[in-house]
Structures are given as C-alpha cells and as structure tokens.
Enzyme design. Sequence first.
Site, PDB file in Angstrom:
ATOM      1  CD  GLN A   1      -2.688  -1.231   2.554  1.00 13.05           C
ATOM      2  OE1 GLN A   1      -2.393  -0.526   3.510  1.00 13.05           O
ATOM      3  NE2 GLN A   1      -3.662  -2.125   2.612  1.00 13.05           N
TER       4      GLN A   1
ATOM      5  CG  HIS B   1      -2.638  -0.945   7.892  1.00 15.79           C
ATOM      6  ND1 HIS B   1      -3.346  -1.412   8.978  1.00 15.79           N
ATOM      7  CD2 HIS B   1      -3.244  -1.498   6.805  1.00 15.79           C
ATOM      8  CE1 HIS B   1      -4.333  -2.204   8.564  1.00 15.79           C
ATOM      9  NE2 HIS B   1      -4.277  -2.263   7.238  1.00 15.79           N
TER      10      HIS B   1
ATOM     11  CD  GLU C   1     -14.092   3.588  14.004  1.00 16.96           C
ATOM     12  OE1 GLU C   1     -14.357   2.698  14.842  1.00 16.96           O
ATOM     13  OE2 GLU C   1     -13.222   4.467  14.199  1.00 16.96           O
TER      14      GLU C   1
ATOM     15  CE1 TYR D   1     -12.310  10.264  18.047  1.00 16.24           C
ATOM     16  CE2 TYR D   1     -10.026  10.719  18.607  1.00 16.24           C
ATOM     17  CZ  TYR D   1     -11.324  11.151  18.429  1.00 16.24           C
ATOM     18  OH  TYR D   1     -11.640  12.465  18.645  1.00 16.24           O
TER      19      TYR D   1
ATOM     20  CE1 TYR E   1      -9.644  -6.945   6.216  1.00 15.81           C
ATOM     21  CE2 TYR E   1      -7.407  -7.033   7.071  1.00 15.81           C
ATOM     22  CZ  TYR E   1      -8.463  -6.313   6.536  1.00 15.81           C
ATOM     23  OH  TYR E   1      -8.335  -4.967   6.335  1.00 15.81           O
TER      24      TYR E   1
END
Length: 392
Positions: free
Chosen positions: A106, A168, A262, A272, A283
């Site tokens: 990513q 991430h 979210e 949070y 997963y």
Amino acid sequence: MKPYTCARIWRGLLTPVSCAVLAAVLAAGQLAQAEAPDTKAPQAPKTLGDYTINTVAEGLNLPWAMAFLPDGRLLVSERSGALRLVKDGAVSAPLTGVPATYFKGQGGLHDLKLHPDYANNGWVYLSFAWGSPKENALRLVRGRVKGEAFVDVEEVFTATPLKDTPVHYGGRLDFLPDGTLVMGIGDGYNYREDAQKTDSLLGKVVRIHDDGRIPEDNPFVNQKAYHPAIYSLGHRNPQGMAYDAKRKLLLSNEHGPKGGDEINILAPGKNYGWPVITYGRDYSGASITPYTEYPGMEQPLVNWTPSIAPASLIVYSGKAFPAMAGDLLSSSLKFNEVRWVQMQGNQAAHQVALFKEVGARLRAVYEGPEGALYLLTDAKNGKILKVAPKGQ
C-alpha cells in the site's frame, strides 16, 4: 461494565497484544460526557439532481492525491512515485527532484497539500512511504514546484518507530485554522497494539507546525512516556482528513478490519479505541475484541459495517451542488462510489451512494474552485473526472 482483564478482551486475538500497555490505557479511561441529543425533527434524504461526468485527464499511474494551483493547473501525486502537472488535459512528465518512495504493498507517494499561504511561500507538502522492506515509515516533506521540477525539498516529519510491513501508512493531511498541520499515521498492520502505545506514532494523528516543530499546546506535551506530536490515538489506518470550517470540527475516516470502517470527529487528546474497541472482525473471521465501546474511548460519527474502504474525505462548501452544503463526501475503493453522508447538525442523518456509473475504484474526491467535484480513479491508467451540474 465489568472491570478490564487482558484475557477477556484479547481472547481469540491472532496476534498477541501487550496487556501491560493496554491495561494502563484502559485503567486511566473515563467515560466521556454524553452529548445533548439533537431535538430537531429528522430531515428527509436529499437528492443531487442531474449532473454530467467528463474526463479531465487520463493515463495516470495510480493517482492518489491532487491540488488545484492558482494558475489553473492541477498537481497530481501517483502512488507509483511520480508527481505530475496537468494543464488542459495534458499530463506532464514526472517532475524531477521528488524524493524516492518505497513503492510496495500500500506504500508509495501519497497525499499532497498546498500551504495555506502558498501564494506567497510556494510550499507543497508530500507524504509518502519511505525506507526499505526491513525499515520503513511514513515521511512528510515540503518543496516547491519550479518549472517541471520539485525543488527546495526539506524533510518535515518522519513517523517512528520504523516498521517492516508495506501497509497501513495512512498519510492524509490537512491544515488547521491556526496554521498547524495534522497527519494520520496507520498502525502498520502487524503493530496494532502500537495504536495504544503513547511513545509510538503508529496508529496516531499527529499535529505539527508547518516546519515540523511540535506545538507547545499539543495535548501530551511534557507528559512522561507520551510522544509530544500526538494529537489523538487509537487509529487503525486513517485515509481521509478534513477540517469543517463552519462547524469548527476536524474529521477523519479510516479503514477498519473486516467491518468497522469509521468517520470520527477528532479532538485533541482523545482515544478512538483501536484495537480495544471495534465494530469489525479479523479478516480470518476471528474476534479481535468483544468490545464496541469502553470507558475513555470515543464512538465513531459513522460506522461502516460492512466496510466500504473509504479513501478520502471532504466537507462540501461549494455552490454548484447546493443540496450538499455542509455534508461529507468519502470516496469508496470497495464499492466504486462516493458516499454522501448527509449531516443534520453535528450528526450523520442519511447516506447516499453516488457515481457508481464510473465503474472504477475511487481513490479521492475533491471540491474544485468552481464547486464542481473531481474524482481520481485508482488504476494504472487512472483518470481525473469532473462532475458538474447538467448544463454547466
């Protein structure tokens, strides 16, 4: 609520979590004061009206972010590592001088943002994955566009600790009214417990000055065992960052695991919850935690279960689509759409899926200077699309 025990919360978790770290966080938690209920009558869902979608440019390699330059050109980052200019549909060669990125998984070149005083100082901020397979991190630099080069490059901030996963990263940026900059940093996937570690920047939103200095009024400055750059904690993988000037709120969206995506209203010093609380599952289908709420941890403004894979976030303030005024728009990688979150006060009232006819993963949505919407398609032959009211 039963008292915290490590065994109860983390039973069934695939990756062992540091109970000492989480116990310390949870033991200090206090229930947040409940907000006063919105007594207004519920509004009916709104519709957008007729619109057209036209291609502005194509041939972009995994476009990730875009900015509107004062001279009418577009500046576009490609996750594959290039920074390009777009003028009248023509895409430039990659600008020289852009720092090398770690393009894997990513990772790559991520967000870009113009300094609020860009007209006078010319600063452009870039976030990107930096490093090697064994040691990499999210890095922020700034520089200036001169001709077809990126010059005067300065390192502003690098997330710590370094990690060995190519996923991430987070990376979305925004400037606050006081001129400080906030940036979301992902948890690194295999480092989920770091989201609750106060000396780690993984799984955090950080707030810094435009040159990388730490503001003295950050919530954890001078607190022992806290990194002073932390603005908020308990995040998984932030993907959107938007300041709502009218409501005076900072909002962010983030990827959950399997479910539990979210939108959050961010406030300094707030937790949070990830991975102590989540509406998602691993997963594999395994339970991550039995908790969807816990003392001292914030609830989301919007919970997307199943996941939509949000990839950007804006607060619409233009005049082209008056029905959208003050509402939130989040692009969705999973459902090839823009999710229109219709607000009533500070609460999310309704959601509408838009632009599915594009038929492509949508990396980002932007509001143009004229109020039209611009979309980036997430593809090796990526496009910039313009959405405008029909007849305009």
